[in-house]
Design a protein around this motif. Structure first.
Motif, PDB file in Angstrom:
ATOM      1  N   SER A 686       0.832  -1.213   0.000  1.00 12.43           N
ATOM      2  CA  SER A 686       0.000   0.000   0.000  1.00 12.43           C
ATOM      3  C   SER A 686       0.864   1.260   0.000  1.00 12.43           C
ATOM      4  O   SER A 686       0.612   2.195   0.735  1.00 12.43           O
ATOM      5  CB  SER A 686      -0.894  -0.041   1.237  1.00 12.43           C
ATOM      6  OG  SER A 686      -1.931   0.858   1.127  1.00 12.43           O
ATOM      7  N   VAL A 687       1.897   1.268  -0.842  1.00 10.68           N
ATOM      8  CA  VAL A 687       2.833   2.404  -0.875  1.00 10.68           C
ATOM      9  C   VAL A 687       2.122   3.661  -1.387  1.00 10.68           C
ATOM     10  O   VAL A 687       1.446   3.618  -2.423  1.00 10.68           O
ATOM     11  CB  VAL A 687       4.040   2.095  -1.792  1.00 10.68           C
ATOM     12  CG1 VAL A 687       5.024   3.243  -1.794  1.00 10.68           C
ATOM     13  CG2 VAL A 687       4.734   0.826  -1.348  1.00 10.68           C
ATOM     14  N   SER A 688       2.250   4.765  -0.658  1.00 11.07           N
ATOM     15  CA  SER A 688       1.633   6.054  -1.034  1.00 11.07           C
ATOM     16  C   SER A 688       0.138   5.905  -1.303  1.00 11.07           C
ATOM     17  O   SER A 688      -0.420   6.588  -2.149  1.00 11.07           O
ATOM     18  CB  SER A 688       2.316   6.663  -2.268  1.00 11.07           C
ATOM     19  OG  SER A 688       3.617   7.056  -1.958  1.00 11.07           O
ATOM     20  N   ASN A 689      -0.499   4.983  -0.587  1.00  9.95           N
ATOM     21  CA  ASN A 689      -1.937   4.751  -0.751  1.00  9.95           C
ATOM     22  C   ASN A 689      -2.542   4.579   0.637  1.00  9.95           C
ATOM     23  O   ASN A 689      -2.721   3.462   1.113  1.00  9.95           O
ATOM     24  CB  ASN A 689      -2.157   3.497  -1.605  1.00  9.95           C
ATOM     25  CG  ASN A 689      -3.619   3.157  -1.765  1.00  9.95           C
ATOM     26  OD1 ASN A 689      -4.483   4.002  -1.572  1.00  9.95           O
ATOM     27  ND2 ASN A 689      -3.911   1.913  -2.104  1.00  9.95           N
ATOM     28  N   PRO A 690      -2.828   5.706   1.342  1.00 12.68           N
ATOM     29  CA  PRO A 690      -3.227   5.612   2.758  1.00 12.68           C
ATOM     30  C   PRO A 690      -4.657   5.107   2.924  1.00 12.68           C
ATOM     31  O   PRO A 690      -5.564   5.862   3.246  1.00 12.68           O
ATOM     32  CB  PRO A 690      -3.071   7.057   3.256  1.00 12.68           C
ATOM     33  CG  PRO A 690      -3.197   7.901   2.042  1.00 12.68           C
ATOM     34  CD  PRO A 690      -2.756   7.092   0.866  1.00 12.68           C
ATOM     35  N   ARG A 691      -4.845   3.797   2.719  1.00 14.71           N
ATOM     36  CA  ARG A 691      -6.173   3.205   2.899  1.00 14.71           C
ATOM     37  C   ARG A 691      -6.497   3.118   4.387  1.00 14.71           C
ATOM     38  O   ARG A 691      -5.617   2.826   5.198  1.00 14.71           O
ATOM     39  CB  ARG A 691      -6.214   1.808   2.274  1.00 14.71           C
ATOM     40  CG  ARG A 691      -6.094   1.841   0.757  1.00 14.71           C
ATOM     41  CD  ARG A 691      -6.284   0.480   0.165  1.00 14.71           C
ATOM     42  NE  ARG A 691      -5.307  -0.471   0.686  1.00 14.71           N
ATOM     43  CZ  ARG A 691      -5.453  -1.784   0.604  1.00 14.71           C
ATOM     44  NH1 ARG A 691      -6.528  -2.295   0.056  1.00 14.71           N
ATOM     45  NH2 ARG A 691      -4.524  -2.597   1.060  1.00 14.71           N
ATOM     46  N   MET A 717       3.745   3.374   8.477  1.00 19.22           N
ATOM     47  CA  MET A 717       2.754   4.453   8.333  1.00 19.22           C
ATOM     48  C   MET A 717       3.302   5.556   7.430  1.00 19.22           C
ATOM     49  O   MET A 717       2.574   6.131   6.609  1.00 19.22           O
ATOM     50  CB  MET A 717       2.383   5.023   9.711  1.00 19.22           C
ATOM     51  CG  MET A 717       1.519   4.083  10.522  1.00 19.22           C
ATOM     52  SD  MET A 717       1.444   4.546  12.259  1.00 19.22           S
ATOM     53  CE  MET A 717       0.126   5.746  12.229  1.00 19.22           C
ATOM     54  N   GLY A 718       4.596   5.824   7.563  1.00 20.53           N
ATOM     55  CA  GLY A 718       5.233   6.838   6.713  1.00 20.53           C
ATOM     56  C   GLY A 718       5.228   6.436   5.245  1.00 20.53           C
ATOM     57  O   GLY A 718       4.947   7.240   4.358  1.00 20.53           O
ATOM     58  N   VAL A 719       5.519   5.146   4.990  1.00 20.04           N
ATOM     59  CA  VAL A 719       5.562   4.662   3.595  1.00 20.04           C
ATOM     60  C   VAL A 719       4.162   4.671   2.982  1.00 20.04           C
ATOM     61  O   VAL A 719       3.965   5.066   1.835  1.00 20.04           O
ATOM     62  CB  VAL A 719       6.166   3.236   3.531  1.00 20.04           C
ATOM     63  CG1 VAL A 719       6.102   2.675   2.119  1.00 20.04           C
ATOM     64  CG2 VAL A 719       7.616   3.261   4.009  1.00 20.04           C
ATOM     65  N   VAL A 720       3.172   4.238   3.791  1.00 15.02           N
ATOM     66  CA  VAL A 720       1.793   4.159   3.292  1.00 15.02           C
ATOM     67  C   VAL A 720       1.260   5.555   2.935  1.00 15.02           C
ATOM     68  O   VAL A 720       0.509   5.715   1.977  1.00 15.02           O
ATOM     69  CB  VAL A 720       0.889   3.473   4.350  1.00 15.02           C
ATOM     70  CG1 VAL A 720      -0.580   3.646   4.029  1.00 15.02           C
ATOM     71  CG2 VAL A 720       1.227   1.994   4.424  1.00 15.02           C
ATOM     72  N   GLY A 721       1.687   6.542   3.697  1.00 12.27           N
ATOM     73  CA  GLY A 721       1.178   7.898   3.411  1.00 12.27           C
ATOM     74  C   GLY A 721       2.176   8.765   2.680  1.00 12.27           C
ATOM     75  O   GLY A 721       2.000   9.992   2.597  1.00 12.27           O
ATOM     76  N   ALA A 722       3.251   8.165   2.131  1.00 15.57           N
ATOM     77  CA  ALA A 722       4.348   8.962   1.553  1.00 15.57           C
ATOM     78  C   ALA A 722       3.850   9.933   0.491  1.00 15.57           C
ATOM     79  O   ALA A 722       3.226   9.543  -0.492  1.00 15.57           O
ATOM     80  CB  ALA A 722       5.393   8.025   0.943  1.00 15.57           C
ATOM     81  N   GLY A 723       4.114  11.224   0.733  1.00 17.92           N
ATOM     82  CA  GLY A 723       3.809  12.259  -0.255  1.00 17.92           C
ATOM     83  C   GLY A 723       2.341  12.582  -0.412  1.00 17.92           C
ATOM     84  O   GLY A 723       1.948  13.217  -1.389  1.00 17.92           O
ATOM     85  N   THR A 724       1.487  12.159   0.551  1.00 14.38           N
ATOM     86  CA  THR A 724       0.047  12.375   0.368  1.00 14.38           C
ATOM     87  C   THR A 724      -0.493  13.544   1.190  1.00 14.38           C
ATOM     88  O   THR A 724      -1.611  14.001   0.943  1.00 14.38           O
ATOM     89  CB  THR A 724      -0.749  11.122   0.782  1.00 14.38           C
ATOM     90  OG1 THR A 724      -0.461  10.834   2.157  1.00 14.38           O
ATOM     91  CG2 THR A 724      -0.392   9.920  -0.068  1.00 14.38           C
ATOM     92  N   ASN A 725       0.280  14.019   2.187  1.00 11.87           N
ATOM     93  CA  ASN A 725      -0.206  15.062   3.120  1.00 11.87           C
ATOM     94  C   ASN A 725      -1.492  14.628   3.813  1.00 11.87           C
ATOM     95  O   ASN A 725      -2.326  15.463   4.146  1.00 11.87           O
ATOM     96  CB  ASN A 725      -0.485  16.384   2.370  1.00 11.87           C
ATOM     97  CG  ASN A 725       0.779  17.196   2.182  1.00 11.87           C
ATOM     98  OD1 ASN A 725       1.853  16.784   2.585  1.00 11.87           O
ATOM     99  ND2 ASN A 725       0.665  18.347   1.557  1.00 11.87           N
ATOM    100  N   ASN A 726      -1.688  13.340   3.998  1.00 12.55           N
ATOM    101  CA  ASN A 726      -2.940  12.819   4.544  1.00 12.55           C
ATOM    102  C   ASN A 726      -3.182  13.362   5.958  1.00 12.55           C
ATOM    103  O   ASN A 726      -2.378  13.143   6.867  1.00 12.55           O
ATOM    104  CB  ASN A 726      -2.881  11.287   4.558  1.00 12.55           C
ATOM    105  CG  ASN A 726      -4.197  10.665   4.931  1.00 12.55           C
ATOM    106  OD1 ASN A 726      -4.590  10.687   6.091  1.00 12.55           O
ATOM    107  ND2 ASN A 726      -4.889  10.115   3.951  1.00 12.55           N
ATOM    108  N   MET A 766       5.786   7.400  -3.827  1.00 14.46           N
ATOM    109  CA  MET A 766       6.823   6.359  -3.841  1.00 14.46           C
ATOM    110  C   MET A 766       6.306   5.087  -4.500  1.00 14.46           C
ATOM    111  O   MET A 766       7.019   4.093  -4.543  1.00 14.46           O
ATOM    112  CB  MET A 766       7.243   6.023  -2.409  1.00 14.46           C
ATOM    113  CG  MET A 766       8.199   7.003  -1.802  1.00 14.46           C
ATOM    114  SD  MET A 766       8.792   6.308  -0.270  1.00 14.46           S
ATOM    115  CE  MET A 766       9.524   7.729   0.482  1.00 14.46           C
ATOM    116  N   THR A 767       5.062   5.100  -4.964  1.00 17.96           N
ATOM    117  CA  THR A 767       4.507   3.858  -5.513  1.00 17.96           C
ATOM    118  C   THR A 767       5.279   3.428  -6.761  1.00 17.96           C
ATOM    119  O   THR A 767       5.579   4.260  -7.620  1.00 17.96           O
ATOM    120  CB  THR A 767       3.003   4.002  -5.829  1.00 17.96           C
ATOM    121  OG1 THR A 767       2.534   2.764  -6.332  1.00 17.96           O
ATOM    122  CG2 THR A 767       2.732   5.078  -6.857  1.00 17.96           C
ATOM    123  N   PRO A 768       5.625   2.139  -6.843  1.00 18.87           N
ATOM    124  CA  PRO A 768       6.402   1.690  -8.003  1.00 18.87           C
ATOM    125  C   PRO A 768       5.548   1.500  -9.253  1.00 18.87           C
ATOM    126  O   PRO A 768       6.068   1.275 -10.328  1.00 18.87           O
ATOM    127  CB  PRO A 768       6.987   0.348  -7.554  1.00 18.87           C
ATOM    128  CG  PRO A 768       6.135  -0.101  -6.421  1.00 18.87           C
ATOM    129  CD  PRO A 768       5.454   1.087  -5.840  1.00 18.87           C
TER     130      PRO A 768
END
Length: 895
Positions: A686-691, A717-726, A766-768
């Motif tokens: 769930s990279v950069s996808n804060p589900r 938690m940091g990776v999941v929300g990377a770059g989203t400003n969630n 950061m999503t590949p």
């Protein structure tokens, strides 16, 4: 009393039964009765001996069947009324002598077999019939025949009886009918079953190829090897047939076939489309050497493929969004919102906090080229860190100047003359970071770092080696690898330097199956002593091997055999790592089952028995420590298997959902080593996808009793929300900062995650996966995997002296923007609709591809799972997927 009740119930039931039997014939209307009588009379006529009446009777039957129109859910009335006569008609077929009439009869028996026979008699009688057009009997008949052809083809016994040529001839009749009637998916299914996708080329026209290709590509994640390659090749062939080069290039990139990629690029004659192809290659970090080509615009194309425009276009977006002002770490932490605690004076490890601030400063201001810590008084700030902390702090300058090769290196240069080896090493690493994902014909990274690769100072070696790994990741350049490979065998290299060198080699040769890298890493692994292989950095040798075979599938088999000579636990670690890397993103269910089997093993039983025998010799404390250490070492491969589940499943939605449930079970019932790896695996899927479900799970385990589980959860938690400003994640992390205020390690990781959540002030991902989640960027996967593997030994690496490994994430950082250009590559502002992507595979007509959209003017940011489309028809995009850099062409038919 009870008996009388029962008898009355029985009487009622018998009455209702009688009623139902009486009412059944009454259900038929007069019209239906007439039809039934007529059909019965026609069948009777066929049973008579007068053969002259047969043809007329069969013709009447055929007309009745064809006239019957009914809904798809119920059987047409003539077929329903004829069902009892099915055996009679088969007998009639056998006794008819006249060949033409016999064939005529076979057609009717074949249609009737749809409803009356469970054997494959529909197909049998179709082959004996008059071979008239299939479509005349309706869509359901064509569909039924398709199913029987597929069964007959795959049935060993049946295929010996039925001629395969005959089946193909019949297929050739069905496919054009399906294509005309919006049943492309059924046509593709039939051709997949009989393994003749090459026939598509004959029957697909300009109107139906988009739907056919969309269906073929959507099937790729769900078919086993090598069928997935066949589907991609078929779609690619159709795209090329209709000169759709961007779509064809996407398929070639998914196949990872350099020969095909070059072929498509050079056969495209339209210069604007070629530029669009170059942008796509740049995004996937696939480099084509155009020096010897005869293309007029080869210099411009090389610049696009090299991503040298990335920095200027990103800064243009930042100006448009008005976010150029540098941010301080405190702007992210928002400490002024925290409730004051007067009773706690706060003995926090300040060097640790300064290190966290250095990372956060780098992440938040990534690629903006300006900040408030390093720019104004960099040297002063660096000396607020200790030893290796200086290395990471100096390297953060590379993050701030990301992608700015020409302007950035001059700002880093002054630190190369510092008196401190750690600062110098950080400056070397910063040079590598700046060049990450961007190529320059002068090769500044190679020129600057090559002299330090075998430097006497180990920090300098690490900085230079990892810098080269990040700068040339995915390039597979021999000149860079020939510099790094000798470091593996150098006598002065300790296990840390050797591990980092193996990782750098893996990053450079990612997914290329480079023989030289393979042989060098294997021989290094075999030469190391058992004690050295138990070192936490030794697993990077195995990871380097794995990255070399990333997404290469069966090509890794030979290496898997070779590592079997290694001693345990290195043997198991290497086997699992190489295997999961080889099938990364493939969604291979059998591999996931195998990994779950590894996770279900209980390893510590034998250890307990051995320890009981040794009780007499050792003191309790010593034995306890050693047992703990041994347990972690011997079950390290289980942690790798957990990461492997995520790595294999990350490619498609269903796999991600299933892995989420599986990882939930492992988190609740797994061994401690497995539990520690699960948060990292959740981050990978769930990279950069804060589900919400992922964030809630991680938030829960960030307060776990086992500090290693909670530390990994915080990073995840940091990776999941990377770059989203969630906002929800930001609030969670602020609460965690309060919770861990007395734990310097926990607080360090919370700060790290806060920095990652605001990566590039919320403009990056950061999503590949990109291109509508169709393409996986191997370099990005390699960077993410390298960092997550480091977190499996968090106390030695990230919380110890190797926090610089966090910079491996740089190779997965990309701006999540849509920028539009005209054909001359001048920025073009157009209105676009941005909304949630909708799956339209196999839907009829022209369904909407996005839902809940908002209208914006480009450049615009795209979140995970969002899709953009042009709001007007003034321009035509040269690629169907609006992501990254898109060239637009004036529409001559604009309304």
């Amino acid at each position: 009393m009870a008996e009388t009740k029962k008898t009355s119930e029985a009487n009622n039931e018998s009455k209702t039964d009688k009623k139902s039997t009486e009412s059944k014939p009454d259900e038929l209307t007069d019209e239906d009765k007439l039809l039934q009588e007529e059909l019965n009379m026609l069948v009777e006529r066929l049973t008579e001996n007068n053969s002259k009446l047969y043809k007329a009777a069969l013709e009447s039957l055929r007309v009745k069947i064809r006239e019957s129109t009914s809904s798809m859910t119920s059987v047409p009335k003539p077929l329903r009324f004829l069902r009892p006569h099915y055996d009679t008609l088969r007998g009639i077929y056998e006794k008819i002598q006249d060949k033409e009439t016999k064939r005529f009869c076979a057609d009717i028996v074949s249609v009737l077999a749809m409803t009356a026979s469970k054997e494959r008699e529909c197909l049998k009688y179709r082959m004996l019939g008059s071979k008239e057009e299939i479509g005349s009997w309706g869509h359901e008949y064509a569909r039924h025949l398709s199913g029987e052809i597929a069964q007959a083809w795959n049935d060993e016994n049946e295929s010996e009886k039925l001629d395969k040529e005959e089946l193909i001839r019949l297929t050739r009749d069905i496919i054009p009918y399906d294509m005309k009637h919006n049943a492309e998916a059924e046509a593709c299914d039939l051709l997949m079953e009989i393994e003749r996708l090459d026939l598509l080329d004959e029957f697909v026209d300009e109107n139906c190829y988009p739907r056919v290709c969309l269906y073929l590509l959507s099937c790729v994640p769900y078919v086993p090897e090598p069928d997935d390659t066949k589907l991609l090749t078929s779609a690619l062939g159709l795209f090329r047939k209709f000169k759709k080069y961007p779509e064809a290039l996407r398929c070639a990139l998914q196949l990872n076939d350099m020969k095909l990629i070059k072929d498509i690029f050079f056969t495209c004659e339209d210069s604007a489309v070629r530029k669009q192809l170059a942008f796509m290659l740049g995004r996937q970090q696939v480099f084509l050497d155009l020096e010897d080509s005869e293309l007029e615009d080869s210099t411009e194309l090389t610049e696009i493929i090299s991503n040298s425009h990335l920095n200027s276009n990103f800064l243009a977006l930042a100006r448009e969004l008005d976010i150029m002002d540098a941010k301080e770490p405190d702007d992210i932490y928002k400490t002024h919102l925290d409730p004051q605690r007067p009773h706690f004076t706060g003995q926090v490890d300040s060097a640790k906090q300064n290190l966290a601030n250095s990372f956060v400063n780098g992440f938040v201001n990534a690629a903006f080229g300006q900040d408030k810590l390093m720019a104004e008084n960099g040297s002063k700030w660096l000396h607020k860190n200790k030893e290796r902390g200086m290395l990471s702090a100096a390297a953060s300058l590379g993050m701030i100047l990301l992608w700015d090769v020409e302007g950035g290196l001059s700002q880093i240069d002054k630190y190369l003359y510092s008196g401190d080896d750690n600062i110098k090493a950080g400056a070397l690493l910063a040079c590598g970071i700046v060049n990450s994902g961007v190529r320059n014909e002068c090769d500044p990274a190679l020129a600057l770092l090559s002299d330090y690769v075998l430097h006497a100072s180990l920090p300098m070696r690490i900085g230079a080696v990892l810098g080269l790994g990040l700068a040339y990741s995915g390039s597979n350049r021999e000149d860079v690898l020939s510099l790094l490979l000798p470091v593996l065998t150098d006598s002065k290299s300790d296990m840390e330097v050797t591990g980092v060198t193996a990782l750098a080699c893996g990053l450079i040769s990612v997914g290329s199956c480079n023989d030289e890298v393979t042989s060098n890493l294997l021989s290094t692994l075999i030469e190391k002593t058992e004690a050295e292989l138990k070192d936490p950095y030794a697993k990077y040798l195995a990871l380097g091997l794995g990255l070399n075979f990333l997404s290469c599938g069966e090509k890794a088999e030979a290496v898997l055999e070779s590592v079997k000579v290694l001693p345990e636990p290195m043997k198991s670690i290497s086997e699992v790592l190489i295997d999961v890397c080889a099938y990364a993103g493939s969604g291979n269910v059998l591999k996931v089952q195998h990994l779950l089997h590894i996770c279900s093993e209980h390893i510590d039983e034998n250890k307990d028995n051995n320890n009981e025998k040794d009780k007499k010799d050792k003191s309790k404390d010593k034995k306890g420590d050693e047992k703990k250490e041994d347990e972690i070492q011997s079950s390290a491969h289980q942690a790798m298997a957990v990461l492997g589940i995520a790595l294999i499943a990350m490619g498609e939605e269903i796999g991600v959902e299933m892995s989420f449930r599986t990882l939930g079970h492992l988190l609740r019932y797994g061994e401690p080593v497995i539990k520690r790896a699960v948060p990292l695996a959740l981050a990978l899927v769930s990279v950069s996808n804060p589900r919400l479900n992922v964030l809630d799970t991680l938030s829960k385990f960030s307060h776990d009793n086992d500090p290693l589980v909670s530390y990994n959860s915080i990073f995840a938690m940091g990776v999941v929300g990377a770059g989203t400003n969630n906002a929800r994640l930001a609030a969670m992390l602020r609460q965690l900062a309060q919770y861990y205020v007395k734990d310097p390690n926990g607080l360090f990781l919370v700060r790290m995650s806060q920095g990652m959540a605001h990566l590039g002030k919320g403009t990056m991902t950061m999503t590949p996966y990109h291109s509508d989640k169709m393409l996986m960027n191997r370099v990005a996967v390699a960077g993410l995997l390298a960092t997550t593997v480091a977190f499996l030994d968090i106390k030695t690496t990230i919380l110890g002296k190797s926090h610089y490994l966090l910079y491996c994430l740089v190779s997965s950082i990309q701006p999540r923007m849509l920028v539009t250009f005209d054909e001359e590559l001048n920025p073009l502002q157009v209105t676009v609709r941005v909304g949630q992507a909708v799956d339209v595979v196999g839907q009829a007509g022209k369904p909407k591809t996005i839902t809940g959209f908002q209208t914006h003017t480009t450049p615009v940011l795209l979140a995970y799972g969002e899709r953009a489309e042009l709001a007007t028809d003034e321009y035509i995009p040269l690629t169907p997927i609006l992501e990254g850099f898109v060239i637009l062409r004036k529409n001559p038919n604009a309304s």
